[in-house]
Design an enzyme around this catalytic site. Structure first.
Site, PDB file in Angstrom:
ATOM      1  N   GLY A 358      -4.086   4.383   0.275  1.00 19.42           N
ATOM      2  CA  GLY A 358      -3.419   4.113   1.535  1.00 19.42           C
ATOM      3  C   GLY A 358      -2.151   4.923   1.675  1.00 19.42           C
ATOM      4  N   PRO A 359      -1.560   4.914   2.842  1.00 18.77           N
ATOM      5  CG  PRO A 359      -1.334   4.966   5.138  1.00 18.77           C
ATOM      6  CD  PRO A 359      -2.034   4.231   4.059  1.00 18.77           C
ATOM      7  N   PRO A 360       1.891   5.924   2.066  1.00 18.66           N
ATOM      8  CG  PRO A 360       3.171   7.833   1.673  1.00 18.66           C
ATOM      9  CD  PRO A 360       2.067   7.314   2.531  1.00 18.66           C
ATOM     10  N   GLY A 363       2.340  -0.984  -0.026  1.00 17.48           N
ATOM     11  CA  GLY A 363       2.311  -2.059  -1.016  1.00 17.48           C
ATOM     12  C   GLY A 363       1.254  -1.913  -2.081  1.00 17.48           C
ATOM     13  CE  LYS A 364      -0.761   3.772  -2.335  1.00 23.60           C
ATOM     14  NZ  LYS A 364       0.247   3.797  -1.257  1.00 23.60           N
ATOM     15  CB  THR A 365       3.028   0.316  -6.821  1.00 22.81           C
ATOM     16  OG1 THR A 365       2.595   1.670  -6.673  1.00 22.81           O
ATOM     17  CG2 THR A 365       3.520   0.104  -8.238  1.00 22.81           C
ATOM     18  CB  SER A 681     -10.222  13.708  15.118  1.00 19.91           C
ATOM     19  OG  SER A 681      -8.860  13.983  14.866  1.00 19.91           O
ATOM     20  CE  LYS A 724      -7.438   9.887  14.455  1.00 19.13           C
ATOM     21  NZ  LYS A 724      -8.678  10.683  14.569  1.00 19.13           N
TER      22      LYS A 724
END
Length: 798
Positions: A358-360, A363-365, A681, A724
């Site tokens: 996912g984008p920075p 909340g991944k970490t 796109s 988008k």
């Protein structure tokens, strides 16, 4: 010296730095300052008398009147010796009496002072007390001479030869290394008994310091002697051990063997460790090979063989922990709870392998750390960003100096458990060079079919990683090797909507920052509208990292105002942010008021979420040139060329001059040319803009679109639809044209976005012309026979 008839006498003054002279004493020193040389010359021309006073600031080259002690000594110059080189003069003076400078003239050519002689004052003190003070000072001075190696012991005879109180005090004061302040106190004291008492105290303090110095010096010398003795003994022991073949490690070897036999490992590992221990036993004392083997065995024994952390079996407790620490992220939470459910039914199931993409700032970490807390496992975080050496993963061979295990085994040692949750952060930032490919080295560690016998280059023995729960994080899947990506279960973490950011800020970020900055809930309150204003006007991101930074800035402002008693609490409302955070960094995208020809709103996906991307097309008379501007990538350029070819093939049906590509110049421009743009796109956006410009038909300003186009006008699916559509909603768009193949993705879009936007799925450009273009019904653009009739297209629009 007889008492002078004139009490105040004008004479030269010489300021001493770090020196004092007492009456009746001789002092030799060097003079080099021009003002001091001038004072000596003036004294030499008169009666050889000069007033010596100590300056307070030793660093002052031209001391002022306030920089000089006013009480000093009138001295007679006994000898002057000019140095042959340099402006330096060595002077010997004899102190005559104490005196006080009434005034000082700091003339650069030579200082002058009006001085008044000072006499010792009479006091009512018994002879016995004076004698006792004299004896005490002489005894202390004798002890000082004994402890000071630089002193001349015969000086005590000079004191005994003249036992007058004034002489005794002045002689000892001159020859003891007191600091300038203490010597000045002795010089200024005009009562002999008080001077002796003060001298006694100063001598006692100085003797205590000298005693401590001597003890420290003796201890240091003794330690050095002991170290040298031990060094010689060790050298002799090496020779003896070399002769006997004994390495002196009998006790250590026995302890190592006992610990190895107690390890819960298989015979292969135990035999390997015992073999290395046997090699250590045969090494000579102090050899480099012995140090390597000892380090290897110590590392192997630090590994938590057979130690496992008991996982939680309370699924509801785990769910509560995940919900408390993170808002949203339902896919990740559901996957973790499924894993715990399977572990509850089948305890023998091995560890998992998830990849959070996912984008920075999404909340991944942090969710990975919360998973460790929810599952009850020990947490180990390994950052892979910038790692380009295979040895960082697998370790170095133990034959190299300074070798060590890789990050995987180091993480196991750090966790002190064989089943930790290991977070491999930024796995998409791995590099590779001549030192190997760390991504390839991770294949064995992450493959559930191989990691039960993972071999680190340093250990050279198999270690079971199958019980480790691996979670990797990445911002993009494009740079992850295919073989490595195939082994991971990918879970995409999409951008947050403004409503989700609002809930995250209220439930997590604001309480966290309040606590961090020492604020109570009633000291800082931020309204929902103010939070939304921060989100829209001060941050533009997929996650909430910048939002947390802005909230922290608000907390710092509140903490500063409360600490300075400017206010007791801060209530932040909408429209009041500029005084705290400054002017708005971003202005919201506003919908255009009028429909324009050749101007279409496209939708793009960037690293900070979705964006509205305008496409402008201008058609002018020319020779058929096609110009593309706006810092475009190759893929986007190819989409523009495909759009032109499609329009040429449908020119008659669209009511366009078939020779437009010969007699018209087409300029396609993407604004914000400083930002690189690429991707397929934007194909449908460019096509609609070209048709609008070539036909002169305006494009509806409340419509945005996204989709890849082919030469035959087919609309192909795209990615990032969630981001988008959120960008379209922020920009005030009412209708969004999307590829028909992406219609199933609408289920993942936020419910609020689906309610406020009208989505028009399409698989062909011709089907959305009446949705995107605003034209007269009677002169409408013709459709090709292959596409549905006008009434059917109206049904699609409805």
């Amino acid at each position: 010296m007889s008492k002078p008839e004139i009490e105040i006498v004008k004479m030269p003054l010489l300021a001493l730095r770090g020196l004092s002279v007492f009456p009746g004493m001789l002092l030799t020193f060097d003079v080099e300052r021009p003002s001091s040389i001038g004072a000596l010359d003036m004294a030499a021309k008169s009666d050889q008398l000069i007033f010596l006073a100590t300056q307070k600031n030793l660093t002052a080259d031209m001391p002022e009147e306030d920089d000089i002690y006013h009480i000093g000594t009138i001295c007679r110059i006994r000898q002057q010796l000019r140095q042959p080189k340099g402006n330096v003069c060595r002077v010997m003076v004899e102190g005559i009496c104490r005196a006080e400078a009434v005034s000082i003239d700091t003339e650069p050519k030579g200082y002058l002072a009006e001085v008044s002689r000072l006499y010792d004052k009479d006091e009512r003190v018994s002879e016995a007390k004076i004698e006792a003070l004299i004896r005490n000072c002489i005894g202390l001075f004798e002890e000082y001479l004994r402890l000071n190696p630089e002193a001349v012991t015969e000086q005590i005879l000079n004191v005994l030869a003249n036992p007058e109180p004034s002489y005794v005090s002045d002689y000892i004061s001159q020859h003891v290394h007191f600091n300038i302040g203490d010597k000045q106190r002795l010089l200024e004291c005009l009562y002999p008994s008080r001077r002796l008492t003060l001298l006694s105290k100063l001598l006692t303090s100085e003797l205590n310091i000298m005693t401590l110095e001597k003890e420290l010096s003796e201890a240091t010398q003794e330690q050095m002697t002991q170290n040298q003795r031990e060094y010689y003994l060790r050298e002799e022991m090496k020779i003896i051990q070399a002769e006997l073949g004994d390495d002196g490690l009998v006790d250590d070897i026995a302890e190592y063997r006992e610990r190895i036999n107690a390890l819960p490992v298989n015979d292969e590992i135990r035999e390997k460790l015992l073999k290395e221990l046997s090699r250590l036993q045969k090494q000579p004392f102090g050899s480099s090979e012995a140090a390597v083997l000892r380090g290897y065995i110590d590392t192997c024994l630090e590994i938590p063989w057979g130690i496992y952390t008991e996982e939680t079996k309370d699924i509801e407790k785990a769910r509560k922990i995940l919900d408390e620490e993170h808002f949203g992220l339902e896919k990740v939470k559901e996957r973790v709870l499924q894993y715990l459910s399977v572990r509850r039914l089948t305890p023998d199931v091995k560890g998992g392998l998830l990849c959070l993409v996912g984008p920075p700032g999404t909340g991944k970490t942090s969710i990975a750390m919360s998973i460790a807390k929810a599952t009850g496992r020990k947490l180990v975080r390994v950052s892979l960003g910038g790692v380009h050496d295979e040895a960082e993963i697998r370790g170095h061979r133990k034959t190299y100096i300074g070798s060590m295990p890789g990050r995987i085994i180091n993480g196991i040692i750090q966790a002190k458990s064989c089943n930790p949750l290991m977070v491999l952060d930024e796995i998409d930032k791995l590099g590779s060079d001549y030192k190997g490919d760390p991504g390839a080295a991770l294949l064995e560690a992450l493959d559930p079919e191989q990691n039960s016998t993972f071999r680190d280059n340093f250990l050279e023995i198999p270690f079971d990683l199958s019980n480790v729960f691996f979670i990797t994080t990445a911002n993009s899947l494009d740079t992850i090797p295919i073989a490595l990506l195939d082994r991971m279960e990918v879970i995409e973490i999409s951008s947050y909507t403004d409503e989700e950011k609002l809930q995250i800020a209220k439930g997590h970020l604001i309480p966290k920052q309040r606590k961090k900055h020492g604020l109570k809930a009633n000291q800082l309150r931020i309204s929902d509208d103010a939070i939304k204003e921060i989100i829209r006007s001060y941050t533009r991101e997929s996650g909430v990292r910048l939002l947390e930074q802005e909230i922290a800035a608000v907390c710092r402002k509140a903490a500063g105002g409360i600490a300075e008693d400017k206010f007791k609490s801060l209530i932040l409302k909408q429209g009041k942010l500029e005084s705290i955070l400054g002017p708005a960094k971003y202005k919201p995208d506003q919908i255009r008021v009028t429909d324009e020809v050749g101007l279409v709103r496209g939708l793009a996906y960037t690293s900070v979420g979705g964006e509205v991307l305008d496409v402008e097309v201008a058609v002018v008379d020319g020779t058929g040139k096609l110009e593309l501007t706006g810092n475009l990538g190759d893929v986007m350029k190819e989409s523009a060329k495909a759009a032109v070819t499609y329009i040429r093939s449908r020119a008659h049906k669209l009511g366009i001059d078939p020779d437009f590509y010969k007699n018209k110049d087409i300029h396609i421009h993407f604004p914000e040319a400083a930002v690189p743009k690429d991707g397929p796109s934007a194909g449908i956006t460019v096509t609609i803009a070209l048709i609008s410009a070539l036909t002169g038909t305006p494009v509806r300003s409340d419509v945005a679109m996204t989709g890849e186009i082919t030469l035959r006008g087919r609309v192909l699916p795209i990615g990032g639809l969630r981001e988008k559509t959120m960008a379209a909603l922020r920009a005030g768009v009412k209708t969004v044209i999307i590829p028909a193949d992406n219609e199933s993705d609408l289920e993942e879009i936020d419910q609020m976005v689906r309610e406020k936007l009208r989505f028009v799925p399409t698989d062909h450009v011709d089907k959305v012309l009446d949705v995107a273009l605003r034209y007269d019904r009677e002169n409408s653009i013709c459709c090709t026979p292959e596409v549905p009739a006008q009434t059917e297209r109206c049904a699609v629009r409805q």
